[in-house]
Design a protein around this motif. Structure first.
Motif, PDB file in Angstrom:
ATOM      1  N   LEU A  84       0.830  -1.214   0.000  1.00 21.77           N
ATOM      2  CA  LEU A  84       0.000   0.000   0.000  1.00 21.77           C
ATOM      3  C   LEU A  84       0.859   1.256   0.000  1.00 21.77           C
ATOM      4  CD1 LEU A  84      -2.764  -1.018   2.572  1.00 21.77           C
ATOM      5  CD2 LEU A  84      -3.131  -0.453   0.182  1.00 21.77           C
ATOM      6  N   PHE A 138      -7.939  -5.159   9.306  1.00 26.66           N
ATOM      7  CA  PHE A 138      -7.736  -3.816   9.855  1.00 26.66           C
ATOM      8  C   PHE A 138      -8.128  -3.723  11.323  1.00 26.66           C
ATOM      9  CE2 PHE A 138      -8.148  -3.405   5.338  1.00 26.66           C
ATOM     10  CZ  PHE A 138      -7.302  -2.374   4.985  1.00 26.66           C
ATOM     11  N   MET A 165     -17.264  -1.727   4.757  1.00 26.86           N
ATOM     12  CA  MET A 165     -17.935  -0.639   4.058  1.00 26.86           C
ATOM     13  C   MET A 165     -19.357  -0.521   4.631  1.00 26.86           C
ATOM     14  SD  MET A 165     -15.635   0.353   1.905  1.00 26.86           S
ATOM     15  CE  MET A 165     -14.426  -0.030   3.137  1.00 26.86           C
ATOM     16  N   TRP A 223     -21.936   0.862   3.714  1.00 28.39           N
ATOM     17  CA  TRP A 223     -23.043   0.856   2.756  1.00 28.39           C
ATOM     18  C   TRP A 223     -23.271  -0.518   2.124  1.00 28.39           C
ATOM     19  CZ3 TRP A 223     -18.808   4.110   2.568  1.00 28.39           C
ATOM     20  CH2 TRP A 223     -17.746   3.662   1.789  1.00 28.39           C
ATOM     21  N   ASN A 283     -23.681  -1.633  10.738  1.00 29.33           N
ATOM     22  CA  ASN A 283     -24.004  -0.814  11.916  1.00 29.33           C
ATOM     23  C   ASN A 283     -24.776  -1.554  13.001  1.00 29.33           C
ATOM     24  OD1 ASN A 283     -26.356  -0.937  10.486  1.00 29.33           O
ATOM     25  ND2 ASN A 283     -26.789   1.239  10.489  1.00 29.33           N
ATOM     26  N   ILE A 289     -16.929   8.622   5.746  1.00 31.50           N
ATOM     27  CA  ILE A 289     -16.462   7.468   4.961  1.00 31.50           C
ATOM     28  C   ILE A 289     -15.256   6.873   5.689  1.00 31.50           C
ATOM     29  CG2 ILE A 289     -15.490   6.740   2.748  1.00 31.50           C
ATOM     30  CD1 ILE A 289     -16.970   9.149   1.488  1.00 31.50           C
ATOM     31  N   PRO A 290     -15.230   5.547   5.938  1.00 28.37           N
ATOM     32  CA  PRO A 290     -14.086   4.974   6.668  1.00 28.37           C
ATOM     33  C   PRO A 290     -12.767   5.338   5.997  1.00 28.37           C
ATOM     34  CG  PRO A 290     -15.771   3.315   6.302  1.00 28.37           C
ATOM     35  CD  PRO A 290     -16.195   4.531   5.547  1.00 28.37           C
ATOM     36  N   GLU A 312     -10.098   3.857   5.826  1.00 31.46           N
ATOM     37  CA  GLU A 312      -9.365   2.762   5.165  1.00 31.46           C
ATOM     38  C   GLU A 312      -9.998   2.340   3.847  1.00 31.46           C
ATOM     39  OE1 GLU A 312     -10.878   2.325   8.105  1.00 31.46           O
ATOM     40  OE2 GLU A 312      -9.406   1.953   9.677  1.00 31.46           O
ATOM     41  N   THR A 313     -11.040   3.064   3.403  1.00 27.58           N
ATOM     42  CA  THR A 313     -11.768   2.624   2.209  1.00 27.58           C
ATOM     43  C   THR A 313     -10.841   2.384   1.008  1.00 27.58           C
ATOM     44  OG1 THR A 313     -13.707   3.796   2.965  1.00 27.58           O
ATOM     45  CG2 THR A 313     -13.662   3.227   0.640  1.00 27.58           C
ATOM     46  N   GLU A 361      -7.695   1.771   1.049  1.00 26.75           N
ATOM     47  CA  GLU A 361      -6.806   0.637   1.308  1.00 26.75           C
ATOM     48  C   GLU A 361      -7.529  -0.680   1.063  1.00 26.75           C
ATOM     49  OE1 GLU A 361      -3.625   2.525   4.420  1.00 26.75           O
ATOM     50  OE2 GLU A 361      -5.218   1.317   5.259  1.00 26.75           O
ATOM     51  N   VAL A 362      -8.770  -0.757   1.531  1.00 28.85           N
ATOM     52  CA  VAL A 362      -9.557  -1.977   1.318  1.00 28.85           C
ATOM     53  C   VAL A 362      -9.697  -2.232  -0.178  1.00 28.85           C
ATOM     54  CG1 VAL A 362     -11.880  -2.955   1.530  1.00 28.85           C
ATOM     55  CG2 VAL A 362     -10.831  -1.812   3.484  1.00 28.85           C
ATOM     56  N   LYS A 404     -19.678  -0.406  -6.056  1.00 28.06           N
ATOM     57  CA  LYS A 404     -19.722  -0.894  -4.668  1.00 28.06           C
ATOM     58  C   LYS A 404     -19.052   0.052  -3.684  1.00 28.06           C
ATOM     59  CE  LYS A 404     -21.591  -4.990  -5.395  1.00 28.06           C
ATOM     60  NZ  LYS A 404     -22.741  -5.539  -4.732  1.00 28.06           N
ATOM     61  N   ILE A 405     -18.168   0.899  -4.176  1.00 27.48           N
ATOM     62  CA  ILE A 405     -17.454   1.769  -3.233  1.00 27.48           C
ATOM     63  C   ILE A 405     -17.745   3.236  -3.490  1.00 27.48           C
ATOM     64  CG2 ILE A 405     -15.185   2.476  -2.372  1.00 27.48           C
ATOM     65  CD1 ILE A 405     -14.352  -0.385  -2.468  1.00 27.48           C
ATOM     66  N   LYS A 431     -21.634   4.364  -3.654  1.00 27.52           N
ATOM     67  CA  LYS A 431     -22.346   4.128  -2.387  1.00 27.52           C
ATOM     68  C   LYS A 431     -21.768   4.983  -1.263  1.00 27.52           C
ATOM     69  CE  LYS A 431     -24.583  -0.040  -3.413  1.00 27.52           C
ATOM     70  NZ  LYS A 431     -25.056  -1.337  -3.026  1.00 27.52           N
ATOM     71  N   ALA A 432     -20.459   5.202  -1.316  1.00 31.95           N
ATOM     72  CA  ALA A 432     -19.837   6.005  -0.254  1.00 31.95           C
ATOM     73  C   ALA A 432     -20.358   7.437  -0.282  1.00 31.95           C
ATOM     74  CB  ALA A 432     -18.323   5.990  -0.422  1.00 31.95           C
ATOM     75  N   GLU A 458     -30.494   6.279   6.301  1.00 33.74           N
ATOM     76  CA  GLU A 458     -30.314   6.251   7.759  1.00 33.74           C
ATOM     77  C   GLU A 458     -30.164   4.826   8.279  1.00 33.74           C
ATOM     78  OE1 GLU A 458     -31.508   9.255  10.938  1.00 33.74           O
ATOM     79  OE2 GLU A 458     -29.953   9.117   9.442  1.00 33.74           O
ATOM     80  N   THR A 459     -30.976   3.888   7.738  1.00 37.48           N
ATOM     81  CA  THR A 459     -30.924   2.522   8.255  1.00 37.48           C
ATOM     82  C   THR A 459     -29.577   1.872   7.948  1.00 37.48           C
ATOM     83  OG1 THR A 459     -31.927   1.746   6.235  1.00 37.48           O
ATOM     84  CG2 THR A 459     -33.398   2.052   8.114  1.00 37.48           C
ATOM     85  N   VAL A 460     -28.945   2.292   6.896  1.00 37.91           N
ATOM     86  CA  VAL A 460     -27.658   1.682   6.537  1.00 37.91           C
ATOM     87  C   VAL A 460     -26.485   2.453   7.151  1.00 37.91           C
ATOM     88  CG1 VAL A 460     -26.143   1.102   4.625  1.00 37.91           C
ATOM     89  CG2 VAL A 460     -28.606   0.809   4.399  1.00 37.91           C
ATOM     90  N   TYR A 461     -26.503   3.778   6.980  1.00 40.59           N
ATOM     91  CA  TYR A 461     -25.338   4.565   7.361  1.00 40.59           C
ATOM     92  C   TYR A 461     -25.437   5.098   8.788  1.00 40.59           C
ATOM     93  CZ  TYR A 461     -24.438   4.746   2.325  1.00 40.59           C
ATOM     94  OH  TYR A 461     -24.198   4.435   1.021  1.00 40.59           O
ATOM     95  N   GLY A 462     -26.642   5.107   9.314  1.00 40.91           N
ATOM     96  CA  GLY A 462     -26.868   5.759  10.609  1.00 40.91           C
ATOM     97  C   GLY A 462     -26.205   5.076  11.782  1.00 40.91           C
TER      98      GLY A 462
END
Lengths: 254, 524
Positions: free
Chosen positions: A58, A84, A90, A92, A135, B407-408, B410-411, B413-414, B428-429, B432-433, B520-524
């Motif tokens: 990385l 990690f 992720m 989402w 979550n 947004i995490p 490490e996104t 890096e992942v 997917k990233i 959605k992010a 909200e249900t996903v990211y909250g």
């Protein structure tokens, strides 16, 4: 270079600004072979996580090389996966899609990827959670997803950056056993683990070798071999002897 | 030459007038926001009333109320004072909402332990305000004020060039000057005006906001996280690999289009048709009830029915214009946002550049846009598109950037460790992010577009010349509001406004609230 090692870290130096006078890591060399578990311990901020990211491809080192089976790692590769500290799921994507992300290198069809991810989730006791979003998961469950994602593409080397530090002790203990089981189970592809930790007891419990780092500019103080059979008993005198020994090396001023 | 010097001097003085109005409005907005925001965050009862209200108010097309507001204020406070009060009041209503949200969120996220310490040492309400609440809110207040400043400038220029038929409500300011210069073909003057405006924007950003930002952020974490050190290296090789990934993606999709998947395809098509039929049925019901309503109204009062009909007709046209432009904004802001968040290391520098660019309101360019497109076919539609576009785009981009903190880190890096590339990474990233940011951005961008319809759809020179209509779309709600004001038809204006507000509230409920809840249900 000897190919019996899976990972060979050779004379790695690194500085964040590219200036050789501001080195964070200086001439770090060690190796990790088949069935070996190497832990890296050192003071806070000494560059342990940076070292792991260099091994993963990385970050580019200032000088030196990291070899995987004799070939230089210049960017992330399929055979080396990463777990990690803060799970890095992720938010989402649901649990299933998070694990499937680990199969991005693979040529499998989408339905085969789904089946493989579901298999892994069952193995890690998460079968009822494939549609759940991160979550609602506990820390331990999140890290299980993180590990399932990492081994989904059948890597041979697993890099782990303080994987248990965000978890409670009971959960951490059970995950440590899972990791050792994976390493010694021939059905699972992982042959070698390199882990960064600040927990000396954890390092002694899991590792075949412990790389002890100094303060910045970080050098290797000592590489300690832990010659004890698994599972290791923390109340064993030899265990505490190793722990004391490593603590002494960490705080010594050389 | 002498003429040029006089023009420059006038421009400098008038821009200063404009800026005084802006600073007054900003100061007022901050003070009110601090009180309202802190009160809403600390009192459960106040929170229940204030926050939903602010939420509705910030999406309402306040500019549409301006003609009405100015009419009312001048009734009570005649002359220049009245106009200035109305202008400053209008700018406040444009600046205040996001600052209130900033204060509210800052107070809500104060660690519980800090409040407990305050209680342990028995700090009084004033000490709490001075030592805890205000210092906790100020970094966000300054951050939001920078955005508010840009929004305020848009309204400032618009409000200055606002004028109505017989009565001239024009005040002194840069907006009036620029319109006058553009239409008297004084292009040198116009360019000098733009340059002066731009200089004022830059000076305000660096000599006013930057020191404040630095001062209030001294205890905060850096804007750009340290993880970004890795980003540049990580992003290398994306472009090369995307072509390969695309071919792979197509192949795998072709593979998956086997017989085994036919059933799920049929199911999803069936579900879509069902959903489509539901929407069609609801739309039909709405149209039929509106027709019924109009018919009934026509029997009761023919004039009212014709006003209602005109309002609905105009709203329908503007709806297409606003959402069509939003589609263009969306197409551009998605790749720009993805680039800023994932593919560049210099997000801080871009944010600063965009803040400065965003401070140049679309309305300041309006005279020249109108002038330069005059001979083109559909020239009014082009003008409307450009103004709506410039009014909305920054909201989308700033909103996505603001959401990047969640947004995490490490996104990237992942993505690289697991070899997620090309379309898969996009789907997917990346996409959605940025979804939560896109949704909040869309709400505010569309609100800003609705607001801008009043200048985008109809632009006259009445404030500075003889009232010639310079740009006018065929039909639209912004134009209708302008026309009703010009003709002094207050009743029709009210009817238009009521329909306007109902439409916005209905869209908020039907579209945005649903999306918010889902996110909200996903990211909250």
């Amino acid at each position: 270079m000897d190919n019996q090692f899976l990972i060979n870290v050779s004379n790695i130096s690194f500085s964040f600004d590219g200036n050789p006078d501001h080195k964070v890591l200086e001439n770090i060399s060690f190796a990790s072979g088949v069935d070996e578990f190497v832990s890296i311990v050192g003071p806070s901020g000494c560059g342990k996580s940076t070292m792991l990211r260099i091994i993963a491809g990385l970050i580019k080192p200032l000088s030196g090389k990291v070899l995987y089976k004799g070939t230089e790692i210049k960017h992330p590769i399929k055979d080396v996966a990463f777990v990690f500290q803060d799970f890095a799921l992720m938010p989402w994507l649901n649990v299933l899609d998070n694990v499937k992300l680990g199969l991005s290198y693979s040529d499998l069809s989408d339905s085969d990827k789904t089946n493989r991810a579901l298999d892994l989730l069952t193995k890690f006791g998460l079968s009822g959670f494939s549609g759940a979003y991160p979550n609602i998961l506990s820390g331990g469950m999140k890290q299980r997803v993180g590990i399932a994602r990492a081994i989904a593409s059948e890597p041979r080397v697993l890099l782990m950056d303080e994987p248990f530090s965000a978890l409670d002790e009971l959960t951490a203990n059970s995950l440590r056993s899972d990791i050792l089981f994976m390493l010694h189970n021939k059905d699972i592809s992982v042959n070698s683990v390199i882990m960064v930790t600040h927990n000396v007891e954890e390092a002694v419990e899991l590792s075949s070798h412990i790389v002890i780092l100094s303060e910045k500019p970080t050098k290797i103080k000592e590489i300690k071999e832990i010659d004890m059979k698994y599972p290791r008993n923390k109340h064993d005198k030899r265990f505490s002897g190793y722990v004391d020994d490593i603590y002494n090396t960490l705080i010594s001023q050389y | 030459m002498e003429n040029l010097i006089t023009t420059t001097l006038t421009l400098l003085i008038d821009t200063s007038y404009s800026w005084i109005r802006m600073f007054l409005a900003l100061g007022l907005s901050i003070v009110i926001s601090l009180f309202v925001g802190i009160y809403a965050a600390r009192s459960k009862r106040a929170e229940k009333i204030i926050m939903p209200l602010v939420d509705i108010l910030q999406t309402l097309p306040i500019l549409a109320f301006f003609p009405f507001a100015i009419y009312l204020v001048i009734l009570f406070v005649p002359g220049a004072v009245g106009v200035n009060v109305a202008v400053i009041g209008l700018i406040v209503t444009s600046m205040i909402w996001n600052i209130i949200f900033g204060v509210y969120e800052s107070i809500k996220t104060i660690p519980k332990a800090v409040l407990e310490v305050a209680d342990l040492y028995r700090l009084g309400i004033l000490s709490k305000l001075r030592k805890i609440f205000i210092p906790a809110a100020m970094p966000r207040v300054i951050g939001q004020s920078i955005l508010s400043w840009s929004i305020g400038l848009f309204y400032l220029v618009t409000s200055e060039i606002f004028s109505t038929g017989s009565t001239n409500y024009t005040v002194s300011g840069i907006g009036v000057d620029l319109t006058r210069l553009a239409f008297s073909d004084n292009y040198y003057g116009y360019i000098i005006g733009i340059v002066i405006f731009f200089c004022f924007v830059i000076i305000t950003r660096f000599a006013f906001f930057s020191p404040l930002e630095k001062y209030f952020n001294r205890t905060q974490k850096q804007y750009v996280s340290t993880e970004d050190d890795h980003t540049k290296f990580i992003s290398g090789g994306n472009v090369k690999s995307s072509a390969g990934a695309f071919v792979k993606y197509i192949k795998s999709n072709l593979r998956s289009f086997g017989l085994s998947n036919m059933r799920s395809w049929i199911n999803s098509i069936y579900a879509a048709v069902k959903e489509y039929r539901r929407i069609l049925a609801i739309s039909l019901l709405v149209v039929l009830s509106l027709i019924g309503f109009l018919y009934a109204l026509n029997i009761l009062n023919g004039t009212l029915a014709s006003y209602e009909y005109q309002s609905l007709y105009a709203l329908a046209y503007s709806f297409i214009r606003v959402w069509g432009t939003f589609f263009a904004i969306f197409l551009i802001s998605v790749p720009v946002s993805i680039y800023l968040i994932f593919l560049t290391k210099n997000i801080g520098r871009y944010v600063l550049l965009f803040q400065i660019l965003a401070s140049i309101p679309a309305t300041i360019l309006l005279p020249i846009i109108v002038r330069s497109t005059m001979s083109m076919p559909f020239h009014s539609e082009i003008v409307a598109f450009v103004v709506l576009f410039l009014s909305g785009i920054w909201y989308m981009i700033f909103s996505v950037i603001a959401s990047h903190g969640s947004i995490p880190s490490e996104t990237n890096e992942v993505k690289n460790i697991f070899g997620v590339r090309g379309l898969l990474a996009f789907k997917k990233i990346y996409l959605k992010a940025i979804t939560p940011g896109l949704i909040t951005g869309a709400v505010t961008a569309i609100a800003a577009e609705w607001n801008a319809t009043i200048v985008a759809e109809y632009f006259t020179s009445s404030g500075i010349q003889n009232g010639t209509v310079l740009s006018s779309v065929n039909i639209g709600v912004g134009k209708l509001l302008d026309l009703t004001l010009n003709s002094g038809n207050l009743l029709q204006m009210l009817i238009v406004l009521i329909n306007f507000v109902i439409l916005i509230v209905v869209i908020n409920r039907l579209v945005w609230n649903k999306l918010y809840n889902k996110v909200e249900t996903v990211y909250g």
